[in-house]
Structures are given as C-alpha cells and as structure tokens.
Enzyme design. Structure first.
Site, PDB file in Angstrom:
ATOM      1  N   ASP A 158      44.626  -7.638  61.685  1.00  0.00           N
ATOM      2  CA  ASP A 158      46.139  -7.140  61.934  1.00  0.00           C
ATOM      3  C   ASP A 158      46.896  -8.242  62.573  1.00  0.00           C
ATOM      4  O   ASP A 158      47.186  -9.195  61.938  1.00  0.00           O
ATOM      5  CB  ASP A 158      45.413  -6.144  63.098  1.00  0.00           C
ATOM      6  CG  ASP A 158      46.984  -4.926  63.547  1.00  0.00           C
ATOM      7  OD1 ASP A 158      47.291  -4.443  62.688  1.00  0.00           O
ATOM      8  OD2 ASP A 158      47.157  -5.148  64.785  1.00  0.00           O
TER       9      ASP A 158
ATOM     10  N   TYR B 133      56.742   3.666  63.195  1.00  0.00           N
ATOM     11  CA  TYR B 133      56.203   3.367  64.404  1.00  0.00           C
ATOM     12  C   TYR B 133      56.230   2.026  65.530  1.00  0.00           C
ATOM     13  O   TYR B 133      56.304   1.873  66.305  1.00  0.00           O
ATOM     14  CB  TYR B 133      54.547   3.471  64.349  1.00  0.00           C
ATOM     15  CG  TYR B 133      53.873   2.354  63.806  1.00  0.00           C
ATOM     16  CD1 TYR B 133      52.994   1.266  64.652  1.00  0.00           C
ATOM     17  CD2 TYR B 133      53.950   1.959  62.298  1.00  0.00           C
ATOM     18  CE1 TYR B 133      52.478   0.568  64.122  1.00  0.00           C
ATOM     19  CE2 TYR B 133      53.079   1.073  61.883  1.00  0.00           C
ATOM     20  CZ  TYR B 133      52.504   0.139  62.891  1.00  0.00           C
ATOM     21  OH  TYR B 133      52.007  -1.052  62.141  1.00  0.00           O
TER      22      TYR B 133
ATOM     23  N   TYR C 136      54.106  -6.003  69.307  1.00  0.00           N
ATOM     24  CA  TYR C 136      55.214  -5.199  68.863  1.00  0.00           C
ATOM     25  C   TYR C 136      56.853  -5.382  69.559  1.00  0.00           C
ATOM     26  O   TYR C 136      57.671  -5.792  68.766  1.00  0.00           O
ATOM     27  CB  TYR C 136      54.936  -3.623  69.214  1.00  0.00           C
ATOM     28  CG  TYR C 136      53.929  -3.179  68.496  1.00  0.00           C
ATOM     29  CD1 TYR C 136      53.690  -3.011  67.103  1.00  0.00           C
ATOM     30  CD2 TYR C 136      52.785  -3.131  69.200  1.00  0.00           C
ATOM     31  CE1 TYR C 136      52.518  -2.558  66.734  1.00  0.00           C
ATOM     32  CE2 TYR C 136      51.473  -2.327  68.841  1.00  0.00           C
ATOM     33  CZ  TYR C 136      51.508  -2.635  67.122  1.00  0.00           C
ATOM     34  OH  TYR C 136      50.151  -2.257  66.695  1.00  0.00           O
TER      35      TYR C 136
ATOM     36  N   HIS D 274      42.770   0.295  56.848  1.00  0.00           N
ATOM     37  CA  HIS D 274      43.028  -0.861  57.717  1.00  0.00           C
ATOM     38  C   HIS D 274      41.934  -1.702  58.546  1.00  0.00           C
ATOM     39  O   HIS D 274      42.006  -2.721  58.838  1.00  0.00           O
ATOM     40  CB  HIS D 274      44.159  -0.575  58.597  1.00  0.00           C
ATOM     41  CG  HIS D 274      44.963  -1.513  59.316  1.00  0.00           C
ATOM     42  ND1 HIS D 274      45.652  -2.593  58.775  1.00  0.00           N
ATOM     43  CD2 HIS D 274      45.280  -1.733  60.752  1.00  0.00           C
ATOM     44  CE1 HIS D 274      45.992  -3.486  59.676  1.00  0.00           C
ATOM     45  NE2 HIS D 274      45.918  -2.901  60.877  1.00  0.00           N
TER      46      HIS D 274
END
Length: 327
Positions: free
Chosen positions: A118, A162, A245, A305
């Site tokens: 990720d 998201y 993020y 994922h």
C-alpha cells in the site's frame, strides 16, 4: 469450524509465538518492531500500509525466516505500539523514510531487502532513491514504485473519493469518531477488499459505504480483526490520517528518479488500486519500468488489495524466490 481449519489455525498460532517483539529508539521515538530469524541472516524489512500494522506481515515473516532470512516488521511512528510523533499533524512521509534509515543504523544493518504494501510503496520508493546503497532489492504490493511527485488521480474522481475526503482535516476524524476502532478497521478492510473505488455520495460519509451486516473477507478472521482493533485503539488514527493521506503532496528534486536494484511488484487482479485513473496503464503499459528497469510484475488471479493476507502461500513463494534469487 472444520477440524482441518482448526489445525491449520493452531499451527499458525504456534509459529506466531516465535515472533519476538522489541522497541528501538529512533529519532527520539520508541518504535515497536516484530522480528523472527537469525541476527546474522540477510535482513528483510517489512513496511505496512493502512489500516495495517506489523501483524499484516505475519505469514510472510514466518516464511522468509524459514527460508533463512531475518524478518523485521516495524510499526511506523504513531501506529500500533510505536510512540506518536510530537506533532502528528506535521508528520510526513519523509519522517518515515528517516525513521527507516535510523532503524537500519540502530540495528547495524548496512543493506537490506525492503518489502512494502500500500502506501509503504511510497516509503520504499523514496528510501531507495535517497539511499540506494542500503537496498539489496525491494518488493511492493498493491501500489507500484512511484517517483516522488504529488499524485493527480484524485483530480479525475468525484469529491466523495475516500482519499479526497481523508485529506480534509477534521472530516475523517468526525466520521471515524462515530465508531470504535474495531468498526473502523472492519469497514476499511471490507471496502479495500473490493475492486470498486470507495466513493461516497455528496451527503454520505466514507464509513457509511459499509453496512454492519456486511461480512468480513473470508480470509480475515474475527481474531485478526481483534488484533488490529487493539493496536489501533492504542494508537488512534491521527497519525495514520496525516501519513499518508495528508502528506501525499511531497515534492523531491530528484533529476533522474530511476533505481537499478532488483524489484518485484505483486498486484491482485481485483485490487481496487488498479481503478485509480492511469494506474493500470502505468503498470501494464510499462511506464513503471522506465523508473525501475529491473522490475518483475506478477498479477495474482482474484487477488484483492490485501493479497499477502488473502493468498499467503502464493505470495510467500513469490517473495522467497525473489529473495533467494537476489541475495
């Protein structure tokens, strides 16, 4: 539960008990790491994504240790059992890169293999560009090597995507705050296990994309969920929302962001990340190989994922074969 499933799970627990836990002082913070394998064996450092933690590498750690390597899986600063940064709202990906370098120095590891899942692919990419002399090779899963430029994919997606929502200070905190940590982790695991991009409607929050009646992925047990929940109850989500993020817009002035070390990308054929605008072409079209010419790419049929947890035997074989080939 079938007897053979119980036996398999019990065997996994016994193997897990061989994983040791310690704390290492790094850049003024105490980082937790899990470890298995001989100290003199070639080192493999596993870097987790979100909503993961060291535990997401449990299958691979046991496999690489059995193959003669030393597996090390830290929790990032502000994640799991590691200390939070003094100002979580100012944490960046470069902090994680600096922590990784300091960790290798503290453990007296001149060169290692890196394995990232990720957003850890960003950490691996930046670290390898800045410290090529410390990297024997790397594997990423779910996200390919990326040159350190601000991403633009969210510009082509609705406002309810998201990442766009989680980049907005306070919004995810309010959304997550309606639930306990266990429910947040559960919802994100369910969302990220699908092939569709998580996009909320205008008057809907991201957590509302998952219903309480939605089942966990078949490969993710209630015991797994409880382990993640306890670790995120300890750390909270403040640092996790900041990194990655809210720190994705990192710009590094690297004139030729190319790395020559051996590399492997493992992607699930049904990984939702492949639906990011431009991502599938970046991987399948070969653009990624202009940055990583010695890259092998493997797609796992039906893989999500979380391919390393969903199909651990297949991923373990790929990883161990890569390590043995390039050690």
């Amino acid at each position: 539960m079938e007897p053979e499933v119980v036996a398999l799970y019990s065997n996994q627990i016994r193997k897990m008990e061989k994983i040791e836990h310690k704390y290492v002082q790094v850049n003024g913070l105490k980082l937790h790491l899990a470890e298995i394998g001989g100290e003199s064996s070639p080192a493999v450092v596993f870097l987790h994504g979100f909503p993961e933690i060291w535990y997401s590498w449990r299958h691979q750690m046991i496999a690489v240790a059995a193959a003669g390597f030393r597996a090390i899986a830290p929790d990032y600063r502000g994640y799991g059992l590691s200390d939070p940064p003094p100002q979580p709202e100012k944490a960046t990906l470069l902090d994680l890169v600096a922590d990784l370098l300091a960790l290798l120095d503290a453990l007296a590891l001149p060169k290692v293999f890196l394995i990232g899942k990720d957003f850890a692919a960003f950490v691996v990419s930046i670290f390898t560009l800045l410290h090529k002399d410390r990297v024997l090779g790397f594997v990423t899963m779910g996200v390919p090597f990326m040159p350190p430029n601000p991403p633009t994919f969210h510009h082509h997606l609705p406002e309810g995507f998201y990442i766009s929502r989680w980049k907005e200070a306070g919004r995810a905190e309010a959304d997550f705050g309606r639930l306990d940590a266990k429910s947040v982790v559960r919802n994100v695991y369910i969302m990220f296990s699908k092939s569709e991009l998580p996009i909320a409607h205008e008057n809907q929050e991201i957590m509302d994309l998952v219903q309480p009646s939605d089942p966990l992925p078949y490969w993710f047990t209630e015991e797994d969920l409880a382990t993640y929940a306890a670790l995120y109850e300890n750390s909270g989500f403040q640092t996790a929302l900041q990194v990655p993020y809210r720190s994705m817009d990192l710009v590094l002035d690297i004139k030729d962001p190319k790395v020559e070390v051996p590399a492997l990308l493992i992607m699930g054929e049904k990984d939702y990340v492949l639906n990011f605008p431009g991502m599938e072409d970046y991987i399948r079209g070969g653009t990624v190989k202009t940055f990583v010419p010695n890259l092998e790419i493997v797609f796992v049929p039906d893989g999500s994922h979380f391919v390393q947890e969903q199909t651990p035997d297949e991923v373990n074989n790929l990883v161990v074969n890569f390590l043995k080939t390039h050690n």
